[in-house]
Every structure is written in C-alpha cells, then in structure tokens.
Design an enzyme around this catalytic site. Structure first.
Site, PDB file in Angstrom:
ATOM      1  N   CYS A 190      -5.803  35.027  -6.766  1.00 54.02           N
ATOM      2  CA  CYS A 190      -5.147  34.489  -5.581  1.00 54.02           C
ATOM      3  C   CYS A 190      -3.788  35.161  -5.401  1.00 54.02           C
ATOM      4  O   CYS A 190      -3.084  35.433  -6.364  1.00 54.02           O
ATOM      5  CB  CYS A 190      -5.033  32.970  -5.635  1.00 54.02           C
ATOM      6  SG  CYS A 190      -3.585  32.338  -6.446  1.00 54.02           S
ATOM      7  N   GLU A 191      -3.497  35.445  -4.134  1.00 56.73           N
ATOM      8  CA  GLU A 191      -2.276  36.202  -3.871  1.00 56.73           C
ATOM      9  C   GLU A 191      -1.025  35.333  -3.968  1.00 56.73           C
ATOM     10  O   GLU A 191       0.080  35.850  -3.965  1.00 56.73           O
ATOM     11  CB  GLU A 191      -2.351  36.889  -2.503  1.00 56.73           C
ATOM     12  CG  GLU A 191      -2.340  35.953  -1.320  1.00 56.73           C
ATOM     13  CD  GLU A 191      -2.512  36.694  -0.003  1.00 56.73           C
ATOM     14  OE1 GLU A 191      -2.920  37.862  -0.026  1.00 56.73           O
ATOM     15  OE2 GLU A 191      -2.232  36.077   1.038  1.00 56.73           O
ATOM     16  N   HIS A 192      -1.209  34.018  -4.062  1.00 53.77           N
ATOM     17  CA  HIS A 192      -0.030  33.147  -4.136  1.00 53.77           C
ATOM     18  C   HIS A 192       0.499  33.018  -5.560  1.00 53.77           C
ATOM     19  O   HIS A 192       1.699  32.919  -5.769  1.00 53.77           O
ATOM     20  CB  HIS A 192      -0.371  31.745  -3.599  1.00 53.77           C
ATOM     21  CG  HIS A 192      -0.899  31.775  -2.205  1.00 53.77           C
ATOM     22  ND1 HIS A 192      -2.129  31.274  -1.836  1.00 53.77           N
ATOM     23  CD2 HIS A 192      -0.369  32.295  -1.075  1.00 53.77           C
ATOM     24  CE1 HIS A 192      -2.326  31.457  -0.556  1.00 53.77           C
ATOM     25  NE2 HIS A 192      -1.277  32.078  -0.060  1.00 53.77           N
ATOM     26  N   HIS A 193      -0.407  32.943  -6.528  1.00 51.90           N
ATOM     27  CA  HIS A 193       0.019  32.712  -7.919  1.00 51.90           C
ATOM     28  C   HIS A 193      -0.410  33.835  -8.850  1.00 51.90           C
ATOM     29  O   HIS A 193      -0.082  33.821 -10.035  1.00 51.90           O
ATOM     30  CB  HIS A 193      -0.567  31.384  -8.427  1.00 51.90           C
ATOM     31  CG  HIS A 193      -0.193  30.195  -7.599  1.00 51.90           C
ATOM     32  ND1 HIS A 193      -0.974  29.723  -6.570  1.00 51.90           N
ATOM     33  CD2 HIS A 193       0.909  29.398  -7.628  1.00 51.90           C
ATOM     34  CE1 HIS A 193      -0.395  28.671  -6.008  1.00 51.90           C
ATOM     35  NE2 HIS A 193       0.752  28.453  -6.625  1.00 51.90           N
ATOM     36  N   GLN A 234      -9.400  33.345  -0.462  1.00 47.95           N
ATOM     37  CA  GLN A 234     -10.866  33.327  -0.383  1.00 47.95           C
ATOM     38  C   GLN A 234     -11.360  33.525   1.050  1.00 47.95           C
ATOM     39  O   GLN A 234     -12.386  34.169   1.286  1.00 47.95           O
ATOM     40  CB  GLN A 234     -11.353  31.985  -0.944  1.00 47.95           C
ATOM     41  CG  GLN A 234     -12.858  31.933  -1.135  1.00 47.95           C
ATOM     42  CD  GLN A 234     -13.299  30.627  -1.774  1.00 47.95           C
ATOM     43  OE1 GLN A 234     -12.612  30.079  -2.617  1.00 47.95           O
ATOM     44  NE2 GLN A 234     -14.456  30.123  -1.360  1.00 47.95           N
ATOM     45  N   HIS A 240     -10.602  27.912  -8.297  1.00 45.89           N
ATOM     46  CA  HIS A 240      -9.279  28.548  -8.306  1.00 45.89           C
ATOM     47  C   HIS A 240      -8.473  28.043  -9.501  1.00 45.89           C
ATOM     48  O   HIS A 240      -8.192  26.848  -9.604  1.00 45.89           O
ATOM     49  CB  HIS A 240      -8.531  28.219  -7.008  1.00 45.89           C
ATOM     50  CG  HIS A 240      -9.114  28.920  -5.818  1.00 45.89           C
ATOM     51  ND1 HIS A 240      -8.451  29.900  -5.137  1.00 45.89           N
ATOM     52  CD2 HIS A 240     -10.320  28.796  -5.221  1.00 45.89           C
ATOM     53  CE1 HIS A 240      -9.211  30.347  -4.153  1.00 45.89           C
ATOM     54  NE2 HIS A 240     -10.359  29.684  -4.182  1.00 45.89           N
ATOM     55  N   CYS A 252      -5.449  28.389 -10.060  1.00 47.50           N
ATOM     56  CA  CYS A 252      -4.141  27.830  -9.682  1.00 47.50           C
ATOM     57  C   CYS A 252      -4.257  26.358  -9.295  1.00 47.50           C
ATOM     58  O   CYS A 252      -3.256  25.647  -9.270  1.00 47.50           O
ATOM     59  CB  CYS A 252      -3.491  28.637  -8.563  1.00 47.50           C
ATOM     60  SG  CYS A 252      -4.350  28.564  -6.997  1.00 47.50           S
TER      61      CYS A 252
HETATM   62  N1  LIG Z   1      -6.233  28.882   1.818  1.00 46.46           N
HETATM   63  C1  LIG Z   1      -6.141  29.302   0.556  1.00 46.46           C
HETATM   64  N2  LIG Z   1      -5.191  28.800  -0.231  1.00 46.46           N
HETATM   65  C2  LIG Z   1      -5.151  29.230  -1.489  1.00 46.46           C
HETATM   66  C3  LIG Z   1      -6.017  30.154  -2.039  1.00 46.46           C
HETATM   67  N3  LIG Z   1      -5.693  30.358  -3.326  1.00 46.46           N
HETATM   68  C4  LIG Z   1      -4.641  29.554  -3.562  1.00 46.46           C
HETATM   69  N4  LIG Z   1      -4.305  28.852  -2.468  1.00 46.46           N
HETATM   70  C5  LIG Z   1      -3.272  27.850  -2.190  1.00 46.46           C
HETATM   71  O1  LIG Z   1      -2.065  28.445  -1.842  1.00 46.46           O
HETATM   72  C6  LIG Z   1      -1.138  27.371  -1.691  1.00 46.46           C
HETATM   73  C7  LIG Z   1       0.285  27.840  -1.885  1.00 46.46           C
HETATM   74  O2  LIG Z   1       1.053  26.728  -1.596  1.00 46.46           O
HETATM   75  P1  LIG Z   1       2.616  26.573  -1.964  1.00 46.46           P
HETATM   76  O3  LIG Z   1       3.019  25.161  -1.649  1.00 46.46           O
HETATM   77  O4  LIG Z   1       3.380  27.687  -1.339  1.00 46.46           O
HETATM   78  O5  LIG Z   1       2.589  26.851  -3.528  1.00 46.46           O
HETATM   79  P2  LIG Z   1       2.731  25.819  -4.742  1.00 46.46           P
HETATM   80  O6  LIG Z   1       4.055  25.099  -4.668  1.00 46.46           O
HETATM   81  O7  LIG Z   1       2.497  26.573  -6.006  1.00 46.46           O
HETATM   82  O8  LIG Z   1       1.566  24.781  -4.426  1.00 46.46           O
HETATM   83  P3  LIG Z   1       0.616  23.924  -5.366  1.00 46.46           P
HETATM   84  O9  LIG Z   1      -0.513  24.801  -5.811  1.00 46.46           O
HETATM   85  O10 LIG Z   1       0.118  22.788  -4.493  1.00 46.46           O
HETATM   86  O11 LIG Z   1       1.422  23.446  -6.558  1.00 46.46           O
HETATM   87  C8  LIG Z   1      -1.638  26.298  -2.642  1.00 46.46           C
HETATM   88  O12 LIG Z   1      -2.001  25.182  -1.858  1.00 46.46           O
HETATM   89  C9  LIG Z   1      -2.893  26.919  -3.286  1.00 46.46           C
HETATM   90  O13 LIG Z   1      -3.901  25.951  -3.567  1.00 46.46           O
HETATM   91  C10 LIG Z   1      -7.017  30.681  -1.173  1.00 46.46           C
HETATM   92  O14 LIG Z   1      -7.840  31.524  -1.544  1.00 46.46           O
HETATM   93  N5  LIG Z   1      -7.036  30.221   0.109  1.00 46.46           N
HETATM   94 ZN   LIG Z   2      -3.115  30.334  -6.146  1.00 50.14          ZN
END
Ligand SMILES: Nc1nc2c(ncn2[C@@H]2O[C@H](COP(=O)(O)OP(=O)(O)OP(=O)(O)O)[C@@H](O)[C@H]2O)c(=O)[nH]1
Ligand SMILES: [Zn+2]
Length: 205
Positions: free
Chosen positions: A95-98, A136, A164, A166
């Site tokens: 995942c590109e966020h974490h 995804q 996921h 994360c």
């Molecule tokens: N739509 C989508 N979201 C994703 C995917 N992989 C990870 N995420 C989400 O990316 C979001 C990033 O949210 P943020 O609030 O910026 O990050 P965060 O504070 O780490 O959020 P939490 O995971 O809820 O603790 C999270 O809700 C993850 O579940 C994906 O493939 N698609």
């Molecule tokens: Zn993630």
C-alpha cells in the site's frame, strides 16, 4: 551485479539489482535502524540494510516492466468469442500509504473479439502492476485498462480480494477483514448475465 528475477522474459529492465539504488537504499536503511534504536553493527543486522535494499527493489520491480508489452508479446488472432477466466492469481503488493504489504487473489476475465493472449500473460500483467506502491482500486483498474487497450476485447472483468497489513498489524487492527474491488468494461459492464457468469465461475458455482 547478480541475476535476480526468476522467470524474467525480457519485459523487465530489471535483470539485476541496480548498484547505485542498492547503495543508496542500504545507507538509508542503516540510518532507519539507528533511528529505531537498533545497532546496525550487531551480527544479525550487519547485512540487513543490504537485504532490505534488495527486497524493496524486488517488491517494486513492476515500475520497470511494461505490461502492455507483456500482452503484445503473445497476442494471437483467434475467433473464440467466449469468456476466458484466469482466477486465483496470487498478488503481493504494497500500500502506498504505509508501504506495508497487501496480498490476496486477482481474478481476470475477458471475452476476445479477434485476439487472444497467452494465459500466463494475464497473471504477468497483474504482477507488473502489483509490484509497485499501490492502492487496490488503482491496481484493479490498471489491469483492466491494460487488457482492454491491448486486446480490444468485447469486455474485461477484474476482481481483487486482498488483506491489507496496514489494517491488520497496526491502525484499526482488523485481522479478518478482506477488501474486494472490481472493474469492468464492455459486456461485463453492460450485461448482467455476463457478469453473473463471471462471478459464478470465480465463486466456483
Ligand atoms: N482506498 C484504499 N485505502 C487504502 C488502501 N491501502 C491502505 N488504505 C488506507 O489508507 C488510509 C490512509 O489514511 P490516513 O488517515 O491518512 O492514515 P492513518 O492515520 O495511518 O490511518 P489508519 O490506517 O486508519 O490508522 C487508511 O484508511 C488505510 O486503510 C487501498 O488499497 N485503498
Ligand atoms: Zn496502508
């Protein structure tokens, strides 16, 4: 330089790990270990920055692959106009966020118009897009677009089911949650019976 990728058939420019990238990543991962309170000089960690540098290049090798070229390398004229489904293709992405893994299965189908492609190429396309930093939803759409744009079939369907890390190891910590995404073109989009046939096949009915 070492040979790394099994099954690389020339669609990828990454036949070896890139030395400059490996060095750059290694020194940064050494700092990361220090920041985490670890001693990068202790025996078990001595080679860890190098290992991680290589692992990360492996996990993002899709940036150096050309998915459309993968399909075009094995495109055959054929008049078969029924559904072709390759299901349960394992995918491992991040995942590109974490930058944590998400993994699961992709199910890919198309209905040829004039051209078919090698079955393995559908899995290779999924691999080329999965081995990048992704969400995804985009992964699903990119696979669909690639097949539609190359084969110009009567329709494409892609479903991905994934877990996921994360959401499981951290954050909301829901260990059993599975995310399903889907995208369709042509007959799969317009015709409910076609879409149902596809879902029946992937659900083994
Ligand atoms: N739509 C989508 N979201 C994703 C995917 N992989 C990870 N995420 C989400 O990316 C979001 C990033 O949210 P943020 O609030 O910026 O990050 P965060 O504070 O780490 O959020 P939490 O995971 O809820 O603790 C999270 O809700 C993850 O579940 C994906 O493939 N698609
Ligand atoms: Zn993630």
């Amino acid at each position: 330089m070492e040979f790394t990728l099994n099954g690389n058939k020339g669609y990828s420019k990454v036949e070896t790990y890139d030395d400059e990238t490996t060095d750059g990543l290694s020194s940064k991962y050494k700092s990361i270990l220090e920041l985490l309170g670890e001693d990068p000089k202790r025996e078990g960690l001595e080679k860890t920055p190098l290992r991680v540098a290589k692992a990360m290049q492996f996990l993002t090798q899709g940036y150096n692959m050309n998915p459309e070229e993968i399909v075009r390398s094995a495109m055959f004229r054929e008049d078969y106009q029924q559904m072709v489904v390759v299901k349960d293709i394992e995918i491992y992405s991040m995942c590109e966020h974490h930058m944590l893994p998400f993994f699961g299965k992709a199910h890919v189908a198309y209905i040829p118009r004039h051209h078919i492609t090698g079955l393995s190429k559908l899995a290779r396309v999924a691999e080329a897009f999965a081995r990048r930093l992704q969400v995804q939803e985009r992964l699903t759409t990119q696979i669909k677009d690639c097949i539609q744009n190359t084969l110009n079939p009567l329709g494409v369907a892609v479903v991905i089911e994934a877990q996921h890390m994360c959401m499981q190891m951290r954050g909301v910590q829901k260990q059993h949650s599975i995310t399903t995404t889907s995208d369709f073109t042509g007959a799969f989009q317009k015709n409910q019976a076609t879409r149902e046939e596809f879902f029946n096949i992937i659900n083994n009915k």
